[in-house]
Design a protein around this motif. Structure first.
Motif, mmCIF file in Angstrom:
data_model
loop_
_atom_site.group_PDB
_atom_site.id
_atom_site.type_symbol
_atom_site.label_atom_id
_atom_site.label_comp_id
_atom_site.label_asym_id
_atom_site.label_seq_id
_atom_site.Cartn_x
_atom_site.Cartn_y
_atom_site.Cartn_z
ATOM 1 N N GLN A 28 0.844 -1.197 0.000
ATOM 2 C CA GLN A 28 0.000 0.000 0.000
ATOM 3 C C GLN A 28 0.877 1.244 0.000
ATOM 4 O O GLN A 28 1.701 1.428 0.896
ATOM 5 C CB GLN A 28 -0.943 -0.016 1.204
ATOM 6 N N LEU A 29 0.669 2.069 -1.005
ATOM 7 C CA LEU A 29 1.483 3.274 -1.172
ATOM 8 C C LEU A 29 0.668 4.512 -0.788
ATOM 9 O O LEU A 29 -0.365 4.804 -1.390
ATOM 10 C CB LEU A 29 1.929 3.391 -2.634
ATOM 11 N N ALA A 30 1.164 5.239 0.218
ATOM 12 C CA ALA A 30 0.476 6.465 0.660
ATOM 13 C C ALA A 30 1.188 7.689 0.098
ATOM 14 O O ALA A 30 2.416 7.739 0.027
ATOM 15 C CB ALA A 30 0.446 6.532 2.185
ATOM 16 N N THR A 31 0.396 8.665 -0.298
ATOM 17 C CA THR A 31 0.894 9.971 -0.740
ATOM 18 C C THR A 31 0.010 11.025 -0.073
ATOM 19 O O THR A 31 -0.929 10.689 0.657
ATOM 20 C CB THR A 31 0.802 10.123 -2.273
ATOM 21 N N ASN A 40 -4.084 6.624 -0.436
ATOM 22 C CA ASN A 40 -3.501 5.311 -0.177
ATOM 23 C C ASN A 40 -4.072 4.333 -1.195
ATOM 24 O O ASN A 40 -5.278 4.345 -1.438
ATOM 25 C CB ASN A 40 -3.883 4.884 1.254
ATOM 26 N N ARG A 41 -3.226 3.510 -1.797
ATOM 27 C CA ARG A 41 -3.718 2.524 -2.769
ATOM 28 C C ARG A 41 -2.767 1.346 -2.836
ATOM 29 O O ARG A 41 -1.580 1.463 -2.509
ATOM 30 C CB ARG A 41 -3.905 3.129 -4.157
ATOM 31 N N THR A 42 -3.308 0.219 -3.288
ATOM 32 C CA THR A 42 -2.508 -0.983 -3.450
ATOM 33 C C THR A 42 -1.721 -0.889 -4.756
ATOM 34 O O THR A 42 -2.283 -0.514 -5.784
ATOM 35 C CB THR A 42 -3.433 -2.218 -3.478
ATOM 36 N N GLY A 75 6.458 9.735 -0.417
ATOM 37 C CA GLY A 75 5.549 8.594 -0.347
ATOM 38 C C GLY A 75 6.030 7.613 0.692
ATOM 39 O O GLY A 75 7.190 7.632 1.100
ATOM 40 N N VAL A 76 5.125 6.753 1.130
ATOM 41 C CA VAL A 76 5.534 5.664 2.021
ATOM 42 C C VAL A 76 4.753 4.411 1.644
ATOM 43 O O VAL A 76 3.539 4.427 1.473
ATOM 44 C CB VAL A 76 5.400 6.030 3.526
ATOM 45 N N LEU A 77 5.531 3.357 1.472
ATOM 46 C CA LEU A 77 4.963 2.061 1.104
ATOM 47 C C LEU A 77 4.845 1.230 2.372
ATOM 48 O O LEU A 77 5.830 1.051 3.090
ATOM 49 C CB LEU A 77 5.917 1.366 0.118
ATOM 50 N N CYS A 78 3.651 0.728 2.652
ATOM 51 C CA CYS A 78 3.453 -0.156 3.803
ATOM 52 C C CYS A 78 3.247 -1.555 3.253
ATOM 53 O O CYS A 78 2.296 -1.811 2.506
ATOM 54 C CB CYS A 78 2.253 0.304 4.628
ATOM 55 N N ALA B 30 -3.343 5.313 6.323
ATOM 56 C CA ALA B 30 -2.438 6.431 6.023
ATOM 57 C C ALA B 30 -2.913 7.691 6.729
ATOM 58 O O ALA B 30 -4.113 7.958 6.826
ATOM 59 C CB ALA B 30 -2.368 6.674 4.518
ATOM 60 N N PRO B 38 3.580 11.682 4.080
ATOM 61 C CA PRO B 38 2.590 10.690 4.509
ATOM 62 C C PRO B 38 3.177 9.683 5.499
ATOM 63 O O PRO B 38 4.392 9.487 5.558
ATOM 64 C CB PRO B 38 2.232 9.986 3.193
ATOM 65 N N ASN B 40 2.078 5.586 7.072
ATOM 66 C CA ASN B 40 1.247 4.449 6.677
ATOM 67 C C ASN B 40 1.613 3.257 7.545
ATOM 68 O O ASN B 40 2.793 3.008 7.779
ATOM 69 C CB ASN B 40 1.542 4.126 5.191
ATOM 70 N N VAL B 76 -6.932 7.658 5.634
ATOM 71 C CA VAL B 76 -7.546 6.778 4.637
ATOM 72 C C VAL B 76 -7.017 5.367 4.848
ATOM 73 O O VAL B 76 -5.825 5.136 5.000
ATOM 74 C CB VAL B 76 -7.339 7.295 3.189
ATOM 75 N N CYS B 78 -6.614 1.681 3.393
ATOM 76 C CA CYS B 78 -6.588 0.922 2.146
ATOM 77 C C CYS B 78 -6.642 -0.552 2.519
ATOM 78 O O CYS B 78 -5.782 -1.062 3.220
ATOM 79 C CB CYS B 78 -5.314 1.246 1.363
ATOM 80 N N GLN B 87 -10.476 -4.172 -3.455
ATOM 81 C CA GLN B 87 -9.885 -3.155 -2.574
ATOM 82 C C GLN B 87 -10.951 -2.149 -2.154
ATOM 83 O O GLN B 87 -11.712 -1.670 -2.994
ATOM 84 C CB GLN B 87 -8.758 -2.448 -3.324
ATOM 85 N N ARG B 89 -11.133 1.567 -0.253
ATOM 86 C CA ARG B 89 -10.374 2.684 0.294
ATOM 87 C C ARG B 89 -11.364 3.560 1.034
ATOM 88 O O ARG B 89 -12.277 4.124 0.428
ATOM 89 C CB ARG B 89 -9.681 3.446 -0.827
#
Lengths: 194, 194
Positions: A28-31, A40-42, A75-78, B30, B38, B40, B76, B78, B87, B89
């Motif tokens: 999941q990438l948050a911006t 946030n999206r996959t 960005g941050v990837l979880c 996030a 951001p 997450n 948000v 995800c 998915q 969101r």
């Protein structure tokens, strides 16, 4: 060649141990949006840029994240790995590589990444504008297009990490380690309370 | 009693169809940091607030998200469901319920949520300050504490949704539907291009 960051080896191990799950490559990438709210999206991990610690993804030029990244590149990837019960949080700067990229190497990389996609994945870039009200006709989704070279809408998305937080939940107490980029290729590693 | 929002039924279906995977109740939340970058992390869904569309989670008062939410309450979630390849969101405002909460109902809810946690999950709230450099002694993680009432650090975390974006990847083309809160309990629903 850049040295592999110290978090690359636990991440490789996680990818290997979770390889039976196709979705272990999803994260999941948050911006941040222009209105200062998070998004946030996959996304699907597409490997590392050769000889670097930069992560590769793909995206559509018309997607909201492209707009968001233009305004705020952070960005941050979880990334949660279900089998091994561990989480990597990879923070860094995002960069979108479009058809008009000036760096010839990155432009070539955009092309090879395109060719590595399945035909189904490629054809999605010919679909009507995503996020807009649904197009009436199903035909709009079945246009016959040449998929041998990248469609205009196809972008490579790069995440250049500066901090990685690794949390392992298997044991009590959990283990947590934070890696921070100090300067060129020098990472500081510190165990944290979980 | 508030009416169930129209996205509750597809979400219940997803939870039901993915129920064999314990981690189908994990999702990525996030928020935005004070420096406009951001954040997450993976959180565990703890159900809905009774008679409402508000989602429940738990958190530690010392965690960074509590600080972030105090400055910027927007979040948000995800949520990817591996089995059904869909998915959700869920965007909305976050609210942290601490031991000093003035609303008696919410304070009671904090207590019942605490009691519903496993002993292992409860004891984590007695661990040393998370995110700080690792405490030397393992003993710091094994303090014997009374877990029958919520520890000071335990917080209930509520997400009050105002927009839900549901994407289904099973078919080509994918299906996407967006639900937006118009006013009290009135949701607008619109099919979008995937």
């Amino acid at each position: 060649m850049a040295e592999l960051a110290p978090w690359r080896s636990p991440l490789s191990r996680a990818l290997h141990r979770n390889r039976s799950l196709a979705y272990a490559r999803y994260a999941q990438l948050a911006t941040v949006q222009a209105n200062h709210r998070p998004a946030n999206r996959t996304v699907v991990f597409r490997g590392f840029l050769e000889d670097s610690n930069t992560l590769k993804f793909v995206t559509d030029r018309r997607s909201q994240k492209v707009e968001q990244i233009a305004e705020n590149p952070w960005g941050v990837l979880c990334w949660y790995f279900p089998k091994t019960r561990e989480q990597f949080r990879i923070s860094g700067k995002l960069r979108v590589i479009t058809a008009t990229e000036e760096d010839a190497d990155l432009l070539r990389l955009r092309e090879t990444t395109w060719l590595a996609l399945s035909e189904g994945a490629r054809s999605q870039f010919a679909w009507p504008h995503r996020g807009q009200p649904k197009s009436e006709s199903e035909a709009a989704f079945q246009k016959s297009v040449d998929l041998s070279t990248p469609l205009e809408e196809f972008c490579l998305l790069l995440l250049v990490p500066y901090e990685v937080d690794h949390l392992e939940l298997r044991e009590q107490p959990h283990h947590r380690c934070c890696y921070t980029l100090q300067s060129d290729d020098i990472w500081k590693q510190q165990a944290l309370n979980p």
